[in-house]
Design an enzyme around this catalytic site. Structure first.
Site, mmCIF file in Angstrom:
data_model
loop_
_atom_site.group_PDB
_atom_site.id
_atom_site.type_symbol
_atom_site.label_atom_id
_atom_site.label_comp_id
_atom_site.label_asym_id
_atom_site.label_seq_id
_atom_site.Cartn_x
_atom_site.Cartn_y
_atom_site.Cartn_z
ATOM 1 N N TRP A 2 0.853 -1.279 -0.105
ATOM 2 C CA TRP A 2 -0.003 -0.046 0.057
ATOM 3 C C TRP A 2 0.851 1.157 -0.046
ATOM 4 C CZ3 TRP A 2 -4.464 -0.785 3.967
ATOM 5 C CH2 TRP A 2 -5.469 -1.586 3.675
ATOM 6 N N LYS A 3 2.132 1.091 0.172
ATOM 7 C CA LYS A 3 2.911 2.173 0.152
ATOM 8 C C LYS A 3 2.398 3.289 1.450
ATOM 9 C CE LYS A 3 4.739 1.088 -4.103
ATOM 10 N NZ LYS A 3 5.244 1.679 -5.622
ATOM 11 N N GLU A 27 11.595 -6.006 -8.967
ATOM 12 C CA GLU A 27 10.756 -4.818 -9.423
ATOM 13 C C GLU A 27 11.886 -3.985 -10.036
ATOM 14 O OE1 GLU A 27 7.270 -4.095 -6.561
ATOM 15 O OE2 GLU A 27 8.991 -3.167 -5.787
ATOM 16 N N GLY A 50 5.352 1.827 -11.052
ATOM 17 C CA GLY A 50 4.194 3.279 -10.897
ATOM 18 C C GLY A 50 4.318 4.105 -12.365
ATOM 19 N N SER A 71 3.626 -2.216 -12.000
ATOM 20 C CA SER A 71 2.658 -1.763 -12.894
ATOM 21 C C SER A 71 1.935 -3.145 -13.130
ATOM 22 C CB SER A 71 3.073 -1.342 -14.314
ATOM 23 O OG SER A 71 3.532 0.151 -13.826
ATOM 24 N N GLY A 105 1.535 -2.501 -6.071
ATOM 25 C CA GLY A 105 1.581 -1.334 -5.709
ATOM 26 C C GLY A 105 0.040 -0.557 -5.945
ATOM 27 N N GLY A 106 0.227 0.334 -6.934
ATOM 28 C CA GLY A 106 -1.106 1.182 -7.319
ATOM 29 C C GLY A 106 -2.489 0.380 -7.194
HETATM 30 P P1 13P Z 1 3.207 -0.183 -8.784
HETATM 31 O O1 13P Z 1 2.421 -1.370 -8.976
HETATM 32 O O2 13P Z 1 2.462 0.982 -8.430
HETATM 33 O O3 13P Z 1 3.738 0.060 -10.025
HETATM 34 O O4 13P Z 1 4.230 -0.335 -7.780
HETATM 35 C C1 13P Z 1 4.919 -1.624 -7.582
HETATM 36 C C2 13P Z 1 5.824 -1.451 -6.329
HETATM 37 O O5 13P Z 1 6.509 -0.961 -6.164
HETATM 38 C C3 13P Z 1 5.140 -2.572 -5.385
HETATM 39 O O6 13P Z 1 6.294 -2.580 -4.318
#
Ligand code: 13P
Length: 251
Positions: free
Chosen positions: A9-10, A168, A174, A214, A235-236
Site C-alpha cells: 500500500w506504500k 521490481e 508506478g 505496474s 502497488g497502485g
Molecule cells: P506499482 O504496482 O504501483 O507499479 O508499484 C509496484 C511496487 O513498487 C510494489 O512494491
C-alpha cells in the site's frame, strides 16, 4: 507452491477509515481462496487494526549486527522486528527501491535488516531491480548480482527458504510501463542463477521470486503463467479493492 500476491500500500490511504474499508473488502472477497496466499502490507500505523489476512510491514529497523538481537532500545522513530512479530506480522518488505532512493538505504543496511528479521522469524521480501539507466547500459545482471549477494551476505542455507525475492525493475514501478513477459522471464532466470551460485540449485529452484511493477488485473495472468514467477507485488492496483480482488480472481 502457493502463488503469493502481496499488496504494497506504500504511504496510503490517508485515513484509518479508508484503510479499514479497503482491508475489509479484500478480506471478505478472498475468503475461502486456498491456492493463493494474499498478504497485505499497510503502513505501520494500520497494522494493529487488521486481522483475518496475512500481514506484512513495509520496513523494519535493525538494532544490532552479528546475530544478537536487542529487543528494544533508544532508536527514535523506529520499529523493531520483534514488535512486528508480536503483532502477528509474517512478512516484511526490505530494500524497496523507494527506500533505497528516499531513505538512502544501502545494501549493507538491507543485509542487517534481513538478518535480524530472519532471526525473529519474519519473512523478508527482498526487493531488487535495475533502473532505466542501468538497463540501457547493459548493467542489469551486475546490479541484480550485487543487490542479492550483498543483501544475503551471511544468511545461512537454512534461513534462505524464508526469503522471498521481489524483482521490481525501477522503471516499471508506478509508470504503467510493466516489464514484458520475455524480459521478466529472463530476469527471473538470472536471479535463480545468482541464488544457485550463492547456495545451491535446490534453494534456487524453491525460492519464491515474485514480480512487481505496474501489475494490474489485465497483465496478472500472463506473469503467473508465462514468466516463472511465484507471485506478484502489487502497488497502485492494490489500493483499489475491486481491481486487487480482480487480480486475485484472475488466477
Ligand atoms: P506499482 O504496482 O504501483 O507499479 O508499484 C509496484 C511496487 O513498487 C510494489 O512494491
Amino acid at each position: 507452491m502457493k502463488t503469493l500476491i502481496v499488496a504494497n500500500w506504500k504511504m496510503n490511504p490517508s485515513t484509518k477509515k479508508e484503510a479499514k474499508k479497503l482491508f475489509d473488502s479484500v478480506r471478505k472477497s478472498t475468503k475461502g481462496i486456498k491456492n493463493i496466499e494474499v498478504v497485505i502490507c499497510p503502513p505501520f500505523v494500520y497494522l494493529s487494526l487488521f486481522s483475518g489476512l496475512k500481514l506484512g510491514a513495509q520496513n523494519v529497523f535493525y538494532l544490532s549486527a552479528d546475530r544478537q538481537v536487542k529487543k528494544s532500545g533508544a532508536f527514535t522513530g523506529e520499529v523493531s522486528p520483534l514488535m512486528l512479530k508480536d503483532l502477528g506480522v509474517e512478512y516484511v518488505i526490505i530494500g524497496h527501491s523507494e527506500s533505497r532512493k528516499y531513505l538512502n538505504e544501502t545494501d549493507e543496511v538491507i543485509n542487517k535488516k534481513i538478518k535480524e528479521s530472519l532471526l525473529i522469524g519474519l519473512k523478508p521480501i527482498l526487493c531488487v531491480g535495475e533502473t532505466d539507466e542501468e538497463k540501457n547500459s547493459g548493467k542489469k545482471l551486475e546490479v541484480l548480482e550485487v543487490q542479492i549477494t550483498q543483501a544475503l551476505k551471511g544468511v545461512m542455507k537454512s534461513e534462505a527458504k524464508n526469503i522471498v525475492i521481489a524483482y521490481e525493475p525501477v522503471w516499471a514501478i508506478g509508470t504503467g510501463n510493466n516489464c514484458s513477459v520475455d524480459e521478466t522471464m529472463s530476469s527471473i532466470l538470472l536471479i535463480r542463477k545468482i541464488i544457485s551460485k550463492l547456495y545451491n540449485r535446490e534453494i534456487a529452484d524453491t525460492t519464491k521470486i515474485i514480480y512487481g511493477g505496474s501489475v494490474d488485473s489485465k497483465n496478472t495472468n500472463s506473469y503467473i503463467t508465462q514468466t516463472g514467477v511465484n507471485g506478484l507485488l502489487v502497488g497502485g492496483a492494490s489500493l483499489n479493492a475491486e481491481e486487487f480482488i480482480e487480480i486475485i480472481k484472475s488466477l
